[in-house]
Write a protein that holds these residues in place. Structure first.
Motif, PDB file in Angstrom:
ATOM      1  N   ASP A 137      44.837  56.403  46.999  1.00  0.00           N
ATOM      2  CA  ASP A 137      44.733  54.950  47.190  1.00  0.00           C
ATOM      3  C   ASP A 137      43.464  54.556  47.945  1.00  0.00           C
ATOM      4  O   ASP A 137      43.260  53.373  48.233  1.00  0.00           O
ATOM      5  N   GLY A 138      42.668  55.551  48.324  1.00  0.00           N
ATOM      6  CA  GLY A 138      41.448  55.272  49.066  1.00  0.00           C
ATOM      7  C   GLY A 138      41.639  55.213  50.571  1.00  0.00           C
ATOM      8  O   GLY A 138      40.694  54.888  51.307  1.00  0.00           O
ATOM      9  N   ASP A 139      42.851  55.506  51.054  1.00  0.00           N
ATOM     10  CA  ASP A 139      43.113  55.515  52.497  1.00  0.00           C
ATOM     11  C   ASP A 139      42.655  56.841  53.100  1.00  0.00           C
ATOM     12  O   ASP A 139      42.845  57.911  52.508  1.00  0.00           O
ATOM     13  N   THR A 140      42.086  56.778  54.301  1.00  0.00           N
ATOM     14  CA  THR A 140      41.597  57.997  54.946  1.00  0.00           C
ATOM     15  C   THR A 140      42.753  58.929  55.298  1.00  0.00           C
ATOM     16  O   THR A 140      43.858  58.480  55.621  1.00  0.00           O
ATOM     17  N   CYS A 141      42.476  60.231  55.236  1.00  0.00           N
ATOM     18  CA  CYS A 141      43.494  61.218  55.585  1.00  0.00           C
ATOM     19  C   CYS A 141      42.824  62.534  55.952  1.00  0.00           C
ATOM     20  O   CYS A 141      41.619  62.726  55.748  1.00  0.00           O
ATOM     21  N   GLU A 142      43.610  63.421  56.521  1.00  0.00           N
ATOM     22  CA  GLU A 142      43.138  64.738  56.953  1.00  0.00           C
ATOM     23  C   GLU A 142      42.596  65.531  55.765  1.00  0.00           C
ATOM     24  O   GLU A 142      43.158  65.508  54.662  1.00  0.00           O
ATOM     25  N   ASN A 143      41.493  66.255  56.001  1.00  0.00           N
ATOM     26  CA  ASN A 143      40.950  67.141  54.977  1.00  0.00           C
ATOM     27  C   ASN A 143      41.643  68.499  55.093  1.00  0.00           C
ATOM     28  O   ASN A 143      41.273  69.339  55.909  1.00  0.00           O
ATOM     29  N   LEU A 144      42.676  68.685  54.284  1.00  0.00           N
ATOM     30  CA  LEU A 144      43.500  69.894  54.379  1.00  0.00           C
ATOM     31  C   LEU A 144      42.717  71.170  54.106  1.00  0.00           C
ATOM     32  O   LEU A 144      42.934  72.198  54.763  1.00  0.00           O
ATOM     33  N   GLU A 145      41.816  71.114  53.136  1.00  0.00           N
ATOM     34  CA  GLU A 145      41.058  72.323  52.797  1.00  0.00           C
ATOM     35  C   GLU A 145      40.130  72.727  53.937  1.00  0.00           C
ATOM     36  O   GLU A 145      40.007  73.904  54.269  1.00  0.00           O
ATOM     37  N   SER A 146      39.494  71.751  54.577  1.00  0.00           N
ATOM     38  CA  SER A 146      38.655  72.053  55.740  1.00  0.00           C
ATOM     39  C   SER A 146      39.486  72.679  56.860  1.00  0.00           C
ATOM     40  O   SER A 146      39.049  73.618  57.522  1.00  0.00           O
TER      41      SER A 146
END
Length: 463
Positions: free
Chosen positions: A43-52
């Protein structure tokens, strides 16, 4: 030279991701910190970068395992709460780690609470104020109804600490400190999942509950270390105090939010407490911790800017301002104790925002008034979880514990209690290590990891 036995602790906050090595005396012997650029969900909302985050965990472990002076005996994790990682049959994430601040659809929220008894009754049973995506169980409910195709791909929903455990062990677990914290999942009256969890089929996607102080083996062959199941960070920060103090106490953890935690209040939440943003955490031994919250750190930051601008001062000058007893007693003597609705109004916002700064003869007086107004709020907030209990001691940690004006005024308001400023390095990480102390540490539990400074009405002395 023999290697130093240590525990590795990952302390994952929204902004900073930290790794610590603690020796058997709980002294930090190694630390590193990282920050990741956030990504966005569909949806374009910011979230944690799980892969990083995943790569950082493995890279950091490779780094510390190469250090010749340390023998890693255990690993554990603490992270922020209200966040699920959804993994599929192959164990890989099938969805973003949705941000707990993501807007929640009003229509879906009404559907949920209308189905399961209404907001008031449901909130009391689950000790969870209505917080939208911050009620992490509601995230799963939303996926079920808005994204049924994604929902069908989810094998397990793991809270973030247990996902980090899964990366190292390959095992799936659920921890009570994560599911017992404003998730809408746990029924505090029956000490079990709320009936909606099974009625909606959510239960099938939750991993088995495991004791918070247990360890499981790592997936890598030839290792000799245990891996803790991970903890919710607010519950972890309480562990050093529970380990060191056995008489009833309240911990006021101060920062952007000021949270009053009472591990000795086991009464169900009342309607009044819920209206004032009270909730229950679950401590690592599975007992509820009643808590109240204020947005006082944020307000302090905003109002200090206003004072500094008005009196043409630098905001830095207020960081170490000394307490003036004459001003403090004058403010306390002038305070009127008003009718019953006074507390309710005070809890919403402090009186200072509406004060005219021209009324103060100096910035020192204005700043004392600001802290007095915040402490007035803090008193009401803390009393919500203190009343009816045998608590006679309050510990304050975080930013306000270093503010002598705040601490002295707090001692005035709580004149029948012992007030202490408490300080320790990395309380959350230390608590996460203490939770599995018996699995890695050959020494007795330490009793000197918390420094205390005592405040009374008229003076303060260091212990």
């Amino acid at each position: 030279m023999s290697k130093i036995p240590v525990i590795a602790i990952f302390d994952v906050g929204k902004t900073n991701k930290k790794l610590f090595l603690f020796d058997e005396n709980y002294k930090i012997v190694f630390e590193k910190s990282a920050r990741f650029i956030e990504t966005v969900d569909e949806d374009g909302d910011t979230c944690e970068n799980l892969e990083s985050l995943r790569l950082s965990v493995f890279d950091s472990l490779r780094e510390v395992f190469k250090l010749p002076q340390y023998d890693i005996k255990a690993i554990n994790f603490s992270t922020y709460g209200a966040s699920f990682v959804y993994i599929g049959e192959d164990g890989a994430p099938v969805a973003p780690l949705y941000n707990y601040l993501k807007d929640y659809p009003e229509e879906l929220k009404r559907q949920f609470y209308d189905t399961y008894g209404g907001e008031a009754q449901f909130s009391k049973r689950t000790a969870s104020p209505v917080l939208g995506s911050l009620n992490s169980g509601m995230q799963l409910y939303r996926i079920k109804y808005e994204k049924p195709e994604l929902y069908s791909k989810i094998k397990y929903a793991l809270h973030l600490p247990q996902y980090l455990n899964y990366l190292i062990t390959g095992e799936v677990h659920t921890d009570i400190t994560s599911i017992g914290c404003h998730t809408n999942l746990w029924d505090f009256e029956n000490n079990d999942y709320h009936p909606w969890v099974k009625a909606e089929g959510i239960f099938d996607k939750l991993a088995p509950i495991i004791a918070s102080d247990s360890v499981v083996p790592a997936a890598f062959p030839g290792n000799n270390y245990g891996v803790g199941v991970g903890l919710h960070d607010s519950s972890a920060a309480l562990i050093p105090y529970l380990s060191n103090f056995h008489e009833p106490f309240i911990l006021i953890s101060t920062g952007t939010w000021c949270i009053s935690l009472n591990p000795f209040n086991h009464e169900p939440l009342t309607d009044e407490e819920l209206q004032h943003d009270c909730l229950c955490y679950m401590q690592y031994k599975g007992k509820p911790v009643k808590a109240s919250r204020l947005f006082a750190g944020f307000e302090h930051e905003q109002q200090v800017k206003r004072i500094a601008a008005h009196f043409d001062k630098n905001t830095v000058s207020y960081r170490n301002m000394e307490f003036d007893p004459a001003i403090g007693h004058q403010l306390y003597a002038a305070e009127e104790r008003k009718e019953a609705d006074w507390a309710s109004n005070q809890m919403k916002e402090s009186a200072f925002a509406a004060r005219n700064l021209d009324a103060f003869e100096s910035d020192v007086h204005a700043y004392h008034q600001l802290i007095f107004d915040l402490v007035t709020q803090q008193y009401e907030s803390t009393m919500l979880v203190a009343k009816g209990t045998a608590v006679r001691r309050i510990f304050v940690d975080g930013g306000f514990s270093k503010n002598s004006i705040y601490m002295n005024l707090l001692a005035m308001f709580f004149s029948d209690m012992e007030i202490f400023a408490a300080s320790m390095a990395q309380a959350t990480a230390v608590g996460t290590a203490l939770a599995i102390h018996n699995h890695w540490n050959t020494k007795a539990l330490p009793n000197d990891i918390i420094e205390l400074k005592y405040y009374s009405i008229t003076h303060n002395t260091e212990l």
